[in-house]
Design a protein around this motif. Structure first.
Motif, PDB file in Angstrom:
ATOM      1  N   VAL A   1     -10.390 -23.375  10.669  1.00 23.07           N
ATOM      2  CA  VAL A   1     -10.858 -24.766  10.560  1.00 23.07           C
ATOM      3  C   VAL A   1     -12.342 -24.856  10.930  1.00 23.07           C
ATOM      4  O   VAL A   1     -13.070 -25.712  10.417  1.00 23.07           O
ATOM      5  CB  VAL A   1      -9.957 -25.733  11.372  1.00 23.07           C
ATOM      6  CG1 VAL A   1     -10.097 -25.528  12.865  1.00 23.07           C
ATOM      7  CG2 VAL A   1     -10.225 -27.175  11.014  1.00 23.07           C
TER       8      VAL A   1
ATOM      9  N   GLY B   1       0.492 -22.793   9.484  1.00 22.84           N
ATOM     10  CA  GLY B   1      -0.577 -21.884   9.057  1.00 22.84           C
ATOM     11  C   GLY B   1      -1.428 -21.433  10.238  1.00 22.84           C
ATOM     12  O   GLY B   1      -2.336 -22.123  10.676  1.00 22.84           O
TER      13      GLY B   1
ATOM     14  N   SER C   1      -7.440 -21.880  15.162  1.00 18.50           N
ATOM     15  CA  SER C   1      -7.097 -23.278  15.478  1.00 18.50           C
ATOM     16  C   SER C   1      -5.977 -23.342  16.514  1.00 18.50           C
ATOM     17  O   SER C   1      -5.886 -24.309  17.275  1.00 18.50           O
ATOM     18  CB  SER C   1      -6.696 -24.033  14.208  1.00 18.50           C
ATOM     19  OG  SER C   1      -5.643 -23.364  13.537  1.00 18.50           O
TER      20      SER C   1
ATOM     21  N   GLU D   1       3.530 -18.827  10.698  1.00 21.36           N
ATOM     22  CA  GLU D   1       2.724 -17.976   9.810  1.00 21.36           C
ATOM     23  C   GLU D   1       3.650 -17.014   9.070  1.00 21.36           C
ATOM     24  O   GLU D   1       4.427 -16.299   9.704  1.00 21.36           O
ATOM     25  CB  GLU D   1       1.699 -17.187  10.630  1.00 21.36           C
ATOM     26  CG  GLU D   1       0.893 -16.158   9.843  1.00 21.36           C
ATOM     27  CD  GLU D   1       0.172 -16.739   8.621  1.00 21.36           C
ATOM     28  OE1 GLU D   1      -0.630 -17.667   8.793  1.00 21.36           O
ATOM     29  OE2 GLU D   1       0.438 -16.267   7.501  1.00 21.36           O
ATOM     30  N   PHE D   2       3.563 -16.996   7.735  1.00 20.38           N
ATOM     31  CA  PHE D   2       4.485 -16.124   6.997  1.00 20.38           C
ATOM     32  C   PHE D   2       3.899 -14.758   6.632  1.00 20.38           C
ATOM     33  O   PHE D   2       4.620 -13.912   6.118  1.00 20.38           O
ATOM     34  CB  PHE D   2       5.105 -16.830   5.792  1.00 20.38           C
ATOM     35  CG  PHE D   2       4.219 -17.232   4.647  1.00 20.38           C
ATOM     36  CD1 PHE D   2       2.931 -16.754   4.484  1.00 20.38           C
ATOM     37  CD2 PHE D   2       4.720 -18.116   3.689  1.00 20.38           C
ATOM     38  CE1 PHE D   2       2.149 -17.140   3.405  1.00 20.38           C
ATOM     39  CE2 PHE D   2       3.959 -18.504   2.596  1.00 20.38           C
ATOM     40  CZ  PHE D   2       2.665 -18.014   2.470  1.00 20.38           C
TER      41      PHE D   2
ATOM     42  N   TYR E   1      -1.330 -11.119   9.311  1.00 16.90           N
ATOM     43  CA  TYR E   1      -2.099 -12.174   9.980  1.00 16.90           C
ATOM     44  C   TYR E   1      -1.457 -12.488  11.338  1.00 16.90           C
ATOM     45  O   TYR E   1      -2.159 -12.669  12.345  1.00 16.90           O
ATOM     46  CB  TYR E   1      -2.143 -13.449   9.138  1.00 16.90           C
ATOM     47  CG  TYR E   1      -2.848 -13.336   7.804  1.00 16.90           C
ATOM     48  CD1 TYR E   1      -3.648 -12.240   7.490  1.00 16.90           C
ATOM     49  CD2 TYR E   1      -2.733 -14.349   6.859  1.00 16.90           C
ATOM     50  CE1 TYR E   1      -4.289 -12.160   6.262  1.00 16.90           C
ATOM     51  CE2 TYR E   1      -3.385 -14.283   5.633  1.00 16.90           C
ATOM     52  CZ  TYR E   1      -4.153 -13.184   5.329  1.00 16.90           C
ATOM     53  OH  TYR E   1      -4.792 -13.116   4.115  1.00 16.90           O
TER      54      TYR E   1
ATOM     55  N   SER F   1       7.252 -21.988   6.321  1.00 16.29           N
ATOM     56  CA  SER F   1       7.449 -23.343   6.849  1.00 16.29           C
ATOM     57  C   SER F   1       8.717 -23.995   6.290  1.00 16.29           C
ATOM     58  O   SER F   1       9.464 -24.635   7.037  1.00 16.29           O
ATOM     59  CB  SER F   1       6.233 -24.201   6.515  1.00 16.29           C
ATOM     60  OG  SER F   1       5.941 -24.137   5.132  1.00 16.29           O
TER      61      SER F   1
ATOM     62  N   ASP G   1      -2.266 -26.884   7.862  1.00 16.16           N
ATOM     63  CA  ASP G   1      -3.395 -26.065   7.396  1.00 16.16           C
ATOM     64  C   ASP G   1      -2.883 -24.785   6.730  1.00 16.16           C
ATOM     65  O   ASP G   1      -3.473 -23.733   6.860  1.00 16.16           O
ATOM     66  CB  ASP G   1      -4.323 -25.753   8.587  1.00 16.16           C
ATOM     67  CG  ASP G   1      -5.651 -25.151   8.148  1.00 16.16           C
ATOM     68  OD1 ASP G   1      -6.018 -25.315   6.971  1.00 16.16           O
ATOM     69  OD2 ASP G   1      -6.306 -24.513   8.992  1.00 16.16           O
TER      70      ASP G   1
HETATM   71  N1  SAM Z   1      -5.055 -22.874  10.889  1.00 17.99           N
HETATM   72  C1  SAM Z   1      -5.847 -21.655  10.790  1.00 17.99           C
HETATM   73  C2  SAM Z   1      -7.162 -21.866  11.490  1.00 17.99           C
HETATM   74  O1  SAM Z   1      -7.784 -22.920  11.279  1.00 17.99           O
HETATM   75  O2  SAM Z   1      -7.587 -20.991  12.250  1.00 17.99           O
HETATM   76  C3  SAM Z   1      -6.090 -21.252   9.362  1.00 17.99           C
HETATM   77  C4  SAM Z   1      -4.852 -21.161   8.512  1.00 17.99           C
HETATM   78  S1  SAM Z   1      -5.131 -20.493   6.892  1.00 17.99           S
HETATM   79  C5  SAM Z   1      -6.136 -21.711   6.123  1.00 17.99           C
HETATM   80  C6  SAM Z   1      -3.552 -20.721   6.113  1.00 17.99           C
HETATM   81  C7  SAM Z   1      -2.478 -19.783   6.596  1.00 17.99           C
HETATM   82  O3  SAM Z   1      -1.204 -20.311   6.261  1.00 17.99           O
HETATM   83  C8  SAM Z   1      -2.529 -18.388   5.980  1.00 17.99           C
HETATM   84  O4  SAM Z   1      -2.600 -17.439   7.014  1.00 17.99           O
HETATM   85  C9  SAM Z   1      -1.217 -18.247   5.207  1.00 17.99           C
HETATM   86  O5  SAM Z   1      -0.669 -16.959   5.246  1.00 17.99           O
HETATM   87  C10 SAM Z   1      -0.329 -19.253   5.927  1.00 17.99           C
HETATM   88  N2  SAM Z   1       0.722 -19.886   5.115  1.00 17.99           N
HETATM   89  C11 SAM Z   1       0.566 -20.411   3.875  1.00 17.99           C
HETATM   90  N3  SAM Z   1       1.689 -21.000   3.461  1.00 17.99           N
HETATM   91  C12 SAM Z   1       2.595 -20.850   4.463  1.00 17.99           C
HETATM   92  C13 SAM Z   1       3.942 -21.269   4.632  1.00 17.99           C
HETATM   93  N4  SAM Z   1       4.574 -21.959   3.690  1.00 17.99           N
HETATM   94  N5  SAM Z   1       4.569 -20.937   5.788  1.00 17.99           N
HETATM   95  C14 SAM Z   1       3.926 -20.240   6.756  1.00 17.99           C
HETATM   96  N6  SAM Z   1       2.638 -19.834   6.646  1.00 17.99           N
HETATM   97  C15 SAM Z   1       1.989 -20.138   5.522  1.00 17.99           C
END
Ligand code: SAM
Ligand code: MG
Length: 214
Positions: A42, A66, A72, A90-91, A95, A119, A141
């Motif tokens: 973020v 996410g 974040s 987180e999936f 990461y 999620s 996010d």
């Molecule tokens: N919130 C973090 C930050 O600001 O530091 C950044 C998150 S990044 C933009 C999005 C993350 O969501 C990615 O690591 C991705 O693997 C994860 N992601 C995407 N769709 C997802 C889902 N349906 N369930 C779990 N994780 C998911």
């Protein structure tokens, strides 16, 4: 084999941040992303808005969708009242492994529960896994096409109460048009845009804060 960006970001933290100091971990990541490699945290500018919302809500129950490297996550958890745990989903296992180390490094591991999985699978299990009745605060996010289905899922699972606050990142860039149209027009929400910039750039982006009216 070559290292990944999250691994390089972790290495920068291990080399430059003060262990047990969340602010130093955050600043080190922001510096790395401004000067070495952009990453989808973020970031500091929208992060200041996130901070102010977290402080205003002072949640007893908090969910993040996410985690990525945990930037974040650390940012939110450092502001939580004593006793509050942040659940973050987180999936991507690579990461998640990096995020665990960044969370440990920041010293906030007791305030954070990182769950690996999607999620859509995990939201319906929040009651069963953590005894959560409702969330006071949710930070969205993850992938942008999941914002809308996942808040509908939160509604269905009755995980929102009157006054729950949703804060959604990247509503302009990359953008979440279906989500914005829903929270801005549904009588279930009162919604407000906070204009800012995409992390580490001058491109317009912002956060949408939505109060669930029930
Ligand atoms: N919130 C973090 C930050 O600001 O530091 C950044 C998150 S990044 C933009 C999005 C993350 O969501 C990615 O690591 C991705 O693997 C994860 N992601 C995407 N769709 C997802 C889902 N349906 N369930 C779990 N994780 C998911
Ligand atoms: Mg984001």
């Amino acid at each position: 084999t070559r290292s990944t960006r999250p691994q390089r970001l972790l290495r920068a933290v291990q080399k430059k941040a003060i262990k047990g100091d969340p602010q130093s971990v955050i600043s080190t990541i922001d510096y790395f992303c401004r000067h070495s490699e952009w990453a989808m945290n973020v970031g500091d500018e929208k992060g200041a808005i996130l901070d102010s919302v977290v402080c205003e809500v002072s949640p007893s129950t908090a969910l993040e969708l996410g985690t990525y490297c945990g930037y974040s996550t650390v940012r939110i958890a450092r502001l939580l009242p004593p006793g509050t745990k942040l659940i973050t989903l987180e999936f991507n296992p690579d990461y998640a492994a990096v995020a665990r180390q960044i969370i440990e490094y920041s010293g906030l591991q007791d305030k954070i529960c990182l769950v690996e999985g999607a999620s859509g699978d995990l939201i319906p299990k929040m009651q069963e896994l953590f005894g959560i009745k409702t969330f006071d605060f949710v930070f969205l996010d993850h992938w942008k096409d999941r914002y809308l289905p996942d808040i509908k899922l939160l509604e269905e699972c009755q995980l929102l109460r009157k006054g729950s606050i949703l804060l959604a990142d990247n509503v302009i860039c990359p953008g979440t048009p279906d989500y914005l149209e829903y929270v801005r027009n549904s009588p279930l929400y009162e919604s407000k845009y906070f204009k800012s910039h995409l992390e580490y750039t001058k491109v317009e982006d912002g956060l949408e804060k939505s109060v669930f009216l029930g």
